[in-house]
Design a protein around this motif. Sequence first.
Motif, mmCIF file in Angstrom:
data_model
loop_
_atom_site.group_PDB
_atom_site.id
_atom_site.type_symbol
_atom_site.label_atom_id
_atom_site.label_comp_id
_atom_site.label_asym_id
_atom_site.label_seq_id
_atom_site.Cartn_x
_atom_site.Cartn_y
_atom_site.Cartn_z
ATOM 1 N N ALA A 282 44.601 28.167 33.784
ATOM 2 C CA ALA A 282 44.546 27.760 32.387
ATOM 3 C C ALA A 282 45.822 28.228 31.684
ATOM 4 C CB ALA A 282 43.317 28.365 31.711
ATOM 5 N N PRO A 283 46.188 27.645 30.537
ATOM 6 C CA PRO A 283 47.370 28.110 29.794
ATOM 7 C C PRO A 283 47.287 29.599 29.498
ATOM 8 C CG PRO A 283 46.574 26.043 28.881
ATOM 9 C CD PRO A 283 45.556 26.477 29.896
ATOM 10 N N SER A 284 48.409 30.282 29.625
ATOM 11 C CA SER A 284 48.418 31.737 29.495
ATOM 12 C C SER A 284 48.104 32.210 28.086
ATOM 13 C CB SER A 284 49.793 32.289 29.921
ATOM 14 O OG SER A 284 50.820 31.712 29.137
ATOM 15 N N ASP A 285 48.241 31.337 27.069
ATOM 16 C CA ASP A 285 47.975 31.755 25.696
ATOM 17 C C ASP A 285 46.497 31.649 25.335
ATOM 18 O OD1 ASP A 285 47.981 29.029 25.897
ATOM 19 O OD2 ASP A 285 48.909 28.681 23.938
ATOM 20 N N LEU A 286 45.659 31.197 26.276
ATOM 21 C CA LEU A 286 44.220 31.080 26.033
ATOM 22 C C LEU A 286 43.523 32.293 26.624
ATOM 23 C CD1 LEU A 286 43.582 27.296 26.821
ATOM 24 C CD2 LEU A 286 43.914 28.365 24.582
ATOM 25 N N GLU A 287 43.091 33.203 25.760
ATOM 26 C CA GLU A 287 42.384 34.392 26.214
ATOM 27 C C GLU A 287 40.888 34.100 26.262
ATOM 28 O OE1 GLU A 287 43.564 37.102 27.339
ATOM 29 O OE2 GLU A 287 45.687 36.837 26.865
ATOM 30 N N GLY A 288 40.215 34.603 27.273
ATOM 31 C CA GLY A 288 38.793 34.387 27.402
ATOM 32 C C GLY A 288 38.136 35.515 28.162
ATOM 33 N N LEU A 289 36.911 35.805 27.824
ATOM 34 C CA LEU A 289 36.169 36.836 28.528
ATOM 35 C C LEU A 289 35.789 36.338 29.919
ATOM 36 C CD1 LEU A 289 33.798 38.013 25.651
ATOM 37 C CD2 LEU A 289 35.907 39.106 26.410
ATOM 38 N N GLY A 290 35.913 37.202 30.890
ATOM 39 C CA GLY A 290 35.505 36.861 32.245
ATOM 40 C C GLY A 290 36.506 36.055 33.033
ATOM 41 N N SER A 291 37.713 35.829 32.521
ATOM 42 C CA SER A 291 38.744 35.054 33.221
ATOM 43 C C SER A 291 39.772 36.001 33.822
ATOM 44 C CB SER A 291 39.433 34.072 32.261
ATOM 45 O OG SER A 291 38.512 33.107 31.808
ATOM 46 N N VAL A 292 39.875 35.978 35.146
ATOM 47 C CA VAL A 292 40.755 36.891 35.872
ATOM 48 C C VAL A 292 41.514 36.102 36.927
ATOM 49 C CG1 VAL A 292 40.829 38.881 37.416
ATOM 50 C CG2 VAL A 292 39.275 38.886 35.475
ATOM 51 N N ARG A 293 42.756 36.464 37.158
ATOM 52 C CA ARG A 293 43.602 35.757 38.118
ATOM 53 C C ARG A 293 43.750 36.552 39.407
ATOM 54 N NH1 ARG A 293 48.473 33.102 34.385
ATOM 55 N NH2 ARG A 293 47.100 31.656 33.273
ATOM 56 N N THR A 294 43.845 35.800 40.513
ATOM 57 C CA THR A 294 44.073 36.393 41.823
ATOM 58 C C THR A 294 44.879 35.417 42.665
ATOM 59 O OG1 THR A 294 43.002 37.454 43.726
ATOM 60 C CG2 THR A 294 41.957 35.474 42.850
ATOM 61 N N VAL A 295 45.240 35.825 43.871
ATOM 62 C CA VAL A 295 46.057 34.990 44.759
ATOM 63 C C VAL A 295 45.338 34.862 46.099
ATOM 64 C CG1 VAL A 295 48.299 34.630 45.843
ATOM 65 C CG2 VAL A 295 48.165 35.797 43.633
ATOM 66 N N LEU A 296 45.012 33.618 46.460
ATOM 67 C CA LEU A 296 44.429 33.326 47.762
ATOM 68 C C LEU A 296 45.533 32.974 48.747
ATOM 69 C CD1 LEU A 296 41.509 30.961 46.689
ATOM 70 C CD2 LEU A 296 41.412 33.423 46.993
ATOM 71 N N VAL A 297 45.226 33.049 50.025
ATOM 72 C CA VAL A 297 46.145 32.593 51.066
ATOM 73 C C VAL A 297 45.364 31.702 52.015
ATOM 74 C CG1 VAL A 297 47.592 33.236 53.003
ATOM 75 C CG2 VAL A 297 47.681 34.575 50.913
ATOM 76 N N MET A 304 47.651 30.734 43.598
ATOM 77 C CA MET A 304 47.138 31.540 42.494
ATOM 78 C C MET A 304 45.998 30.779 41.831
ATOM 79 S SD MET A 304 49.045 33.256 39.230
ATOM 80 C CE MET A 304 49.933 34.353 40.319
ATOM 81 N N VAL A 305 44.855 31.425 41.725
ATOM 82 C CA VAL A 305 43.666 30.795 41.172
ATOM 83 C C VAL A 305 43.078 31.703 40.101
ATOM 84 C CG1 VAL A 305 43.159 29.550 43.300
ATOM 85 C CG2 VAL A 305 42.129 31.793 42.907
ATOM 86 N N GLU A 306 42.128 31.157 39.378
ATOM 87 C CA GLU A 306 41.469 31.889 38.303
ATOM 88 C C GLU A 306 39.978 31.984 38.593
ATOM 89 O OE1 GLU A 306 41.087 31.176 33.567
ATOM 90 O OE2 GLU A 306 43.115 31.252 34.414
ATOM 91 N N ILE A 307 39.461 33.197 38.541
ATOM 92 C CA ILE A 307 38.029 33.446 38.709
ATOM 93 C C ILE A 307 37.412 33.587 37.322
ATOM 94 C CG2 ILE A 307 36.279 34.887 39.786
ATOM 95 C CD1 ILE A 307 38.107 33.642 41.804
ATOM 96 N N GLN A 308 36.373 32.831 37.067
ATOM 97 C CA GLN A 308 35.680 32.910 35.784
ATOM 98 C C GLN A 308 34.227 33.302 36.011
ATOM 99 O OE1 GLN A 308 36.185 29.221 33.637
ATOM 100 N NE2 GLN A 308 38.138 29.878 32.789
ATOM 101 N N SER A 309 33.729 34.157 35.126
ATOM 102 C CA SER A 309 32.339 34.596 35.199
ATOM 103 C C SER A 309 31.707 34.509 33.821
ATOM 104 C CB SER A 309 32.241 36.041 35.713
ATOM 105 O OG SER A 309 32.736 36.146 37.024
ATOM 106 N N LEU A 310 30.417 34.271 33.836
ATOM 107 C CA LEU A 310 29.630 34.263 32.608
ATOM 108 C C LEU A 310 28.371 35.085 32.849
ATOM 109 C CD1 LEU A 310 28.952 33.282 29.742
ATOM 110 C CD2 LEU A 310 27.941 31.237 30.777
#
Length: 459
Positions: A282-297, A304-310
């Motif tokens: 997602a755009p870096s200027d959009l802050e959200g709860l539960g949104s975290v970035r990681t890197v898969l191989v 680089m993907v984003e993990i979201q939780s609710l």
Amino acid sequence: MGYVCSQCGYSTPSWLGKCPQCGEWNTFLHKEQETRPRNHTKEVFRSHTQAVSLSELSHEVIEGAPRFKTGLSEVDRVLGGGVVEGSLVLLSGDPGIGKSTLLLKISHGIASRGKRVLYVSSEESVAQLFLRINRLKIDAHHNLFLLSTNCVEDIFSEITRIGPDLVVVDSIQNLGFADQESAAGSVSVLRELSSLFMNVAKQEKRAFFMVGHVTKEGVVAGPKTLEHLVDVVLYLEGDPHLALRLLRSIKNRFGPTWEIGILEMGEDGLRDVEDPSHLFLAPSDLEGLGSVRTVLVEGKRPLMVEIQSLVNNSYLDYPRRVALGIESARLFLIVAILEKVARIRFSKCDVYASVVGGIRSYETAIDLALCFSLASSKLERPVSREVVFIGEVGLSGEIRPIPLLEYRLREAARRGIKKAVISHYAIVNERVLCDKFKGNLELSGYKNIYEALKMEGLL
């Protein structure tokens, strides 16, 4: 005498309504119907081979078989550099995912490079293929030949007449022999067809692409019969409602396995995605709860993907646990670890976790990111998008090192990430590697998940 299941090959001396092995109904056929005379196979193709001494082989043969490009760089990546002459490739995927579209693009790309291609469809007429080609805006080419038949004898006749470098069979489950009474797609028919195609491929140096449908259990119809008989097994994955497609290699005798190619479905068919990481972020200027970035191989390709939780209060007796793109068992483990080690309670909460963009992850390297994503949503404290979290979390809460760390950190630095949270043991054991990223990427190492959550300001 006896009966054999046309789906899984289970044998029984008497007829049964339901197969005890695969659970399918009315699939048992008489063995006399199922077994074909061996001399018929020899009439279709007769093989003459001789053993060769290793010392007599030329350097060209030892270094590798010749390849030709498909016109799609992502497909060439998955195949290990292109289509190998004399190889037998199985392409599988869910219905409507784009298997025929991909094979038409590959056929046109190879034909435009001077190779002769025979495209055989056992499901569509030539007129339907022509309409699909027009819709995909594929230019007509004299090296691309179309054939609509479900008879194997017709295919071999056209192979002899045209002499193609590549033969595409879409799909092998609908093919059969003219004098055979058993239904097409049975285990014995699939094995014999694969054997015939393999003999032609190896003896005449013709490459074959075959489409194998996926059953409701999620395996190649047969089941798994074809995977043991071919050189390469490719899976086309993705959500039919989204544009993203993943081409995954799970078997490859001529290149790396578990490599993936990223493709995007457009009006003109599937096309390469040069920089796939931006599709999952997602755009870096959009802050959200539960949104975290990681890197898969995947293979040796970092994404680089984003993990979201609710995490939300539940009004049910049994709170929900929903995982999209993540193994459900992995989500249950991480929730239990956070409750035990970090004292974050989820027992009365619904928990939803997802990998953005529709990609599926089977890596344990997302554990740390999933922990921070769940804690962020539960505690209502956002996590900076300039930080990536990479690491496996053990049952006692320790953060473990993960493989291919250099690929992940390089991708994070390329995407403008300022900080990476990893295992303390990775920094200690790979000091030389971590020194490469000084000045470009701040590395923070922690021993356990409680220490990481506390030092990063979530506890």
